[in-house]
Design a protein around this motif. Structure first.
Motif, PDB file in Angstrom:
ATOM      1  N   VAL A  67       0.832  -1.199   0.000  1.00 26.54           N
ATOM      2  CA  VAL A  67       0.000   0.000   0.000  1.00 26.54           C
ATOM      3  C   VAL A  67       0.871   1.255   0.000  1.00 26.54           C
ATOM      4  CG1 VAL A  67      -1.619   1.312   1.436  1.00 26.54           C
ATOM      5  CG2 VAL A  67      -1.965  -1.126   1.073  1.00 26.54           C
ATOM      6  N   ARG A  68       2.034   1.201   0.614  1.00 24.02           N
ATOM      7  CA  ARG A  68       2.864   2.389   0.782  1.00 24.02           C
ATOM      8  C   ARG A  68       3.951   2.578  -0.270  1.00 24.02           C
ATOM      9  NH1 ARG A  68       0.413   1.372   5.169  1.00 24.02           N
ATOM     10  NH2 ARG A  68      -0.011   2.891   6.784  1.00 24.02           N
ATOM     11  N   ILE A  69       4.279   1.539  -1.019  1.00 24.66           N
ATOM     12  CA  ILE A  69       5.332   1.663  -2.030  1.00 24.66           C
ATOM     13  C   ILE A  69       4.746   2.278  -3.289  1.00 24.66           C
ATOM     14  CG2 ILE A  69       6.905   0.387  -3.545  1.00 24.66           C
ATOM     15  CD1 ILE A  69       7.265  -1.621  -1.296  1.00 24.66           C
ATOM     16  N   ALA A  70       5.377   3.347  -3.741  1.00 20.14           N
ATOM     17  CA  ALA A  70       4.899   4.019  -4.954  1.00 20.14           C
ATOM     18  C   ALA A  70       5.286   3.204  -6.186  1.00 20.14           C
ATOM     19  CB  ALA A  70       5.522   5.411  -5.046  1.00 20.14           C
ATOM     20  N   GLY A  71       4.541   3.407  -7.259  1.00 22.98           N
ATOM     21  CA  GLY A  71       4.869   2.748  -8.518  1.00 22.98           C
ATOM     22  C   GLY A  71       6.092   3.383  -9.162  1.00 22.98           C
ATOM     23  N   THR A  72       6.554   2.780 -10.220  1.00 27.17           N
ATOM     24  CA  THR A  72       7.692   3.342 -10.941  1.00 27.17           C
ATOM     25  C   THR A  72       7.279   4.641 -11.626  1.00 27.17           C
ATOM     26  OG1 THR A  72       7.154   2.121 -12.940  1.00 27.17           O
ATOM     27  CG2 THR A  72       8.637   1.037 -11.365  1.00 27.17           C
ATOM     28  N   ARG A  73       8.251   5.447 -11.996  1.00 29.04           N
ATOM     29  CA  ARG A  73       7.943   6.724 -12.659  1.00 29.04           C
ATOM     30  C   ARG A  73       7.138   6.526 -13.946  1.00 29.04           C
ATOM     31  NH1 ARG A  73      13.696   8.587 -11.637  1.00 29.04           N
ATOM     32  NH2 ARG A  73      13.575   9.223  -9.473  1.00 29.04           N
ATOM     33  N   PRO A  74       7.522   5.593 -14.818  1.00 23.74           N
ATOM     34  CA  PRO A  74       6.702   5.398 -16.022  1.00 23.74           C
ATOM     35  C   PRO A  74       5.263   4.987 -15.707  1.00 23.74           C
ATOM     36  CG  PRO A  74       8.841   4.360 -16.302  1.00 23.74           C
ATOM     37  CD  PRO A  74       8.748   4.796 -14.873  1.00 23.74           C
ATOM     38  N   THR A  80      -1.258   9.119 -14.331  1.00 27.47           N
ATOM     39  CA  THR A  80      -1.570  10.549 -14.333  1.00 27.47           C
ATOM     40  C   THR A  80      -2.202  10.983 -15.648  1.00 27.47           C
ATOM     41  OG1 THR A  80       0.259  10.922 -12.821  1.00 27.47           O
ATOM     42  CG2 THR A  80      -0.610  12.844 -13.971  1.00 27.47           C
ATOM     43  N   THR A  81      -1.629  10.537 -16.766  1.00 30.77           N
ATOM     44  CA  THR A  81      -2.128  10.969 -18.073  1.00 30.77           C
ATOM     45  C   THR A  81      -3.326  10.153 -18.529  1.00 30.77           C
ATOM     46  OG1 THR A  81      -0.629   9.492 -19.255  1.00 30.77           O
ATOM     47  CG2 THR A  81       0.163  11.730 -18.807  1.00 30.77           C
ATOM     48  N   GLY A  82      -3.486   8.978 -17.979  1.00 31.39           N
ATOM     49  CA  GLY A  82      -4.598   8.122 -18.385  1.00 31.39           C
ATOM     50  C   GLY A  82      -4.364   7.445 -19.722  1.00 31.39           C
ATOM     51  N   SER A  83      -3.160   7.552 -20.270  1.00 34.62           N
ATOM     52  CA  SER A  83      -2.881   6.919 -21.556  1.00 34.62           C
ATOM     53  C   SER A  83      -2.545   5.446 -21.345  1.00 34.62           C
ATOM     54  CB  SER A  83      -1.721   7.625 -22.260  1.00 34.62           C
ATOM     55  OG  SER A  83      -0.540   7.492 -21.501  1.00 34.62           O
ATOM     56  N   ARG A  84      -2.911   4.668 -22.339  1.00 30.10           N
ATOM     57  CA  ARG A  84      -2.665   3.232 -22.263  1.00 30.10           C
ATOM     58  C   ARG A  84      -2.595   2.686 -23.675  1.00 30.10           C
ATOM     59  NH1 ARG A  84      -6.714  -1.416 -20.035  1.00 30.10           N
ATOM     60  NH2 ARG A  84      -5.742  -2.950 -21.337  1.00 30.10           N
TER      61      ARG A  84
END
Length: 134
Positions: A67-74, A80-84
């Motif tokens: 729960v506390r570990i953030a995801g990688t920058r990419p 954030t951008t919602g692109s996939r």
């Protein structure tokens, strides 16, 4: 949580390699100790559950960390951008063929072996576009 089961040991090995955590060795040691303290009948009847009880605090710590570990920058940028990508698996295989194909093959191999062992006829039917005898 079942989906994380295959990736969790890999992440543990990657993150703990320089510290020598030895999680798999610890797990083996607990099972060996518990089975060594019981007769085979006791271990099969109820003793196999004991290592799972010891794993409870480890599961809680893993959930807390997850729960506390953030995801990688990419990954965070994608969120954030919602692109996939429209077909992410195709992008993975095309862009990283030498690394992804062996991993996909090894990941699918146990399921294929289980399917063939369960019913060879079903296995052939599952991979044949027209099924058996058509």
């Amino acid at each position: 949580m079942g989906g994380h089961a295959s990736g969790t040991p890999r992440v543990g090995v990657e993150l703990g390699a320089d510290r020598g955590t030895g999680g798999n060795l610890l797990a083996f040691g607990v099972v060996a100790a518990v089975s060594g303290l019981m007769t085979p009948g006791e271990f099969l009847a109820w003793g196999w559950r004991v290592p799972f009880l010891f794993s409870g605090p480890l599961v809680a710590a893993g959930l807390w960390a997850r729960v506390r570990i953030a995801g990688t920058r990419p990954f965070e940028a994608l969120v954030t951008t919602g692109s996939r990508a429209e077909r992410p698996v195709a992008v993975l295989v095309r862009g990283h063929r030498t690394g992804s194909l062996p991993v996909l093959a090894v990941g699918c191999l146990p399921a294929l072996i289980a399917l063939i062992a369960r019913s060879p006829r079903e296995a052939i039917s599952a991979i044949s576009p027209k099924g058996i005898g058509t």
